[in-house]
Enzyme design. Structure first.
Site, PDB file in Angstrom:
ATOM      1  N   GLY A  13       0.710  -1.760  -0.036  1.00 17.23           N
ATOM      2  CA  GLY A  13      -0.071   0.236   0.141  1.00 17.23           C
ATOM      3  C   GLY A  13       0.993   1.251   0.363  1.00 17.23           C
ATOM      4  CB  CYS A 127       2.722   8.762  12.165  1.00 21.28           C
ATOM      5  SG  CYS A 127       1.142   9.235  12.573  1.00 21.28           S
ATOM      6  CB  SER A 158      -1.834  12.221   4.806  1.00 15.79           C
ATOM      7  OG  SER A 158      -2.357  13.109   6.522  1.00 15.79           O
ATOM      8  CB  ALA A 159      -6.224  10.238   7.943  1.00 16.27           C
ATOM      9  N   GLY A 162      -7.262   2.685   7.752  1.00 11.30           N
ATOM     10  CA  GLY A 162      -6.827   2.090   8.488  1.00 11.30           C
ATOM     11  C   GLY A 162      -6.000   2.832   9.949  1.00 11.30           C
ATOM     12  NE  ARG A 164      -9.577   9.315   7.414  1.00 11.61           N
ATOM     13  CZ  ARG A 164     -10.116  10.404   7.618  1.00 11.61           C
ATOM     14  NH1 ARG A 164     -10.884  10.637   8.682  1.00 11.61           N
ATOM     15  NH2 ARG A 164      -9.634  11.270   6.160  1.00 11.61           N
ATOM     16  CD  GLN A 165     -10.803   0.473   9.902  1.00 11.94           C
ATOM     17  OE1 GLN A 165      -9.747  -0.770  10.016  1.00 11.94           O
ATOM     18  NE2 GLN A 165     -11.165   0.630   8.597  1.00 11.94           N
TER      19      GLN A 165
END
Length: 307
Positions: A13, A127, A158-159, A162, A164-165
């Site tokens: 990804g 991050c 940029s979010a 994944g 967000r979860q």
């Protein structure tokens, strides 16, 4: 460079693809030989093939069949890494985990990496952790920290799903890192997704309350600026907006001197856009960790390892 350690990326990804470009641009003591995913139509795998790398959609099985691959960067998901960690350990491979799974110890390159070169699995926290823990540690090493708080603001664009979860995991894991690695007795982490267009750079506000009031302010500034330079060695877009600011503020412990730092992270733009400094600092840190492990595998004494 004649001696290199063969490495592979698991996960094709955005993160895996950006890491691929970083390893090709600056391989150091590593030789990237394969990028592996599970989607045969993945853009990351197509890019890897175009660059002459081995690319497979067979998942981890492809890597397990390759004994010459010694280090594996896992850029998949926390759920997948739980399974991968066991398989990679059994295969005798070192796993550098870019997911929130944390099957191995947390590492922040300029703070504690060399303590964990005997491990077969290390975790890059988050991050926000990679951005802010070095600053908390820089304060703590000259003025022990009672409380540390970070607020990380990143571009909403940029979010991905994944991120967000994993918002709850982000706050818990980063806060724990502020304590376990940064040295704070109590840590707190907050993340904000900013939907502004054009997208903003990653910005981080870090606040520390030292335990004792009589700390040396000049020593704190010098320590923080020295740490900034250490991180810039592998994340060039990492920069403080100003020297640390010292303010008398009301706190749960009464009126105390608070050390405030404002930090910005701009990505290198290798694959991800420059505003995605939050993702770039993860791939840049992963490359740094891989380089140090590679030198160690090649027999370099720990005290001589540089990245």
């Amino acid at each position: 460079m004649s001696e290199r350690v063969k490495v592979a990326i698991l996960g094709s990804g955005n993160i895996g693809t950006d890491l691929m470009y970083k390893l090709l641009k600056n391989p150091g003591h590593m030789e990237l030989v394969a990028v592996v995913g599970i989607d045969p139509k993945s853009e990351g795998l197509a890019r890897a093939r175009a660059l002459g790398l081995e690319a497979s959609h067979e998942g981890i099985a492809y890597i397990l069949e390759r004994p010459e691959i010694k280090i594996v960067f896992d850029a998949t998901s926390a759920k997948a890494h739980v399974r991968h960690a066991k398989l990679l350990r059994e295969a005798g491979k070192i796993a550098i985990d870019l997911t929130p799974a944390a099957r191995g110890p947390y590492v922040v390159p300029p703070v504690n990496l060399k303590e964990h070169l005997d491990k077969d699995n290390v975790n890059l926290i988050t991050c926000g952790g990679q951005a802010t823990i070095p600053l908390v540690y820089a304060v703590h090493r000259v003025a022990p920290v009672l409380y540390a708080e970070m607020v990380s603001t990143v571009a909403s664009r940029s979010a991905g799903p994944g991120t967000r979860q994993n918002i709850d995991e982000f706050t818990f894991t980063t806060a724990r890192g502020l304590e376990a690695i940064g040295g704070a007795k109590k840590g707190k982490a907050i993340i904000i997704l900013n939907p502004a267009e054009p997208p903003i750079l990653m910005t981080n506000t870090v606040r520390c309350i030292p335990e004792d009031e009589g700390f040396d302010r000049e020593a704190v500034v010098a320590s923080v600026r020295a740490m900034e330079r250490e991180v810039q060695a592998y994340v060039p877009g990492y920069r403080l907006k100003a020297d640390p600011v010292f303010e008398r503020l009301p706190t749960p412990w009464g009126e105390r001197t608070v050390v405030s730092m404002l930090l910005e992270v701009e990505g290198a733009g290798d694959y991800l856009p420059k505003y995605a400094g939050n993702l770039d600092i993860m791939t840049a840190s992963a490359r740094r960790v891989g380089e140090v492990f590679a030198q160690h595998l090649l027999g370099k004494p720990v005290e001589e390892v540089v990245a």
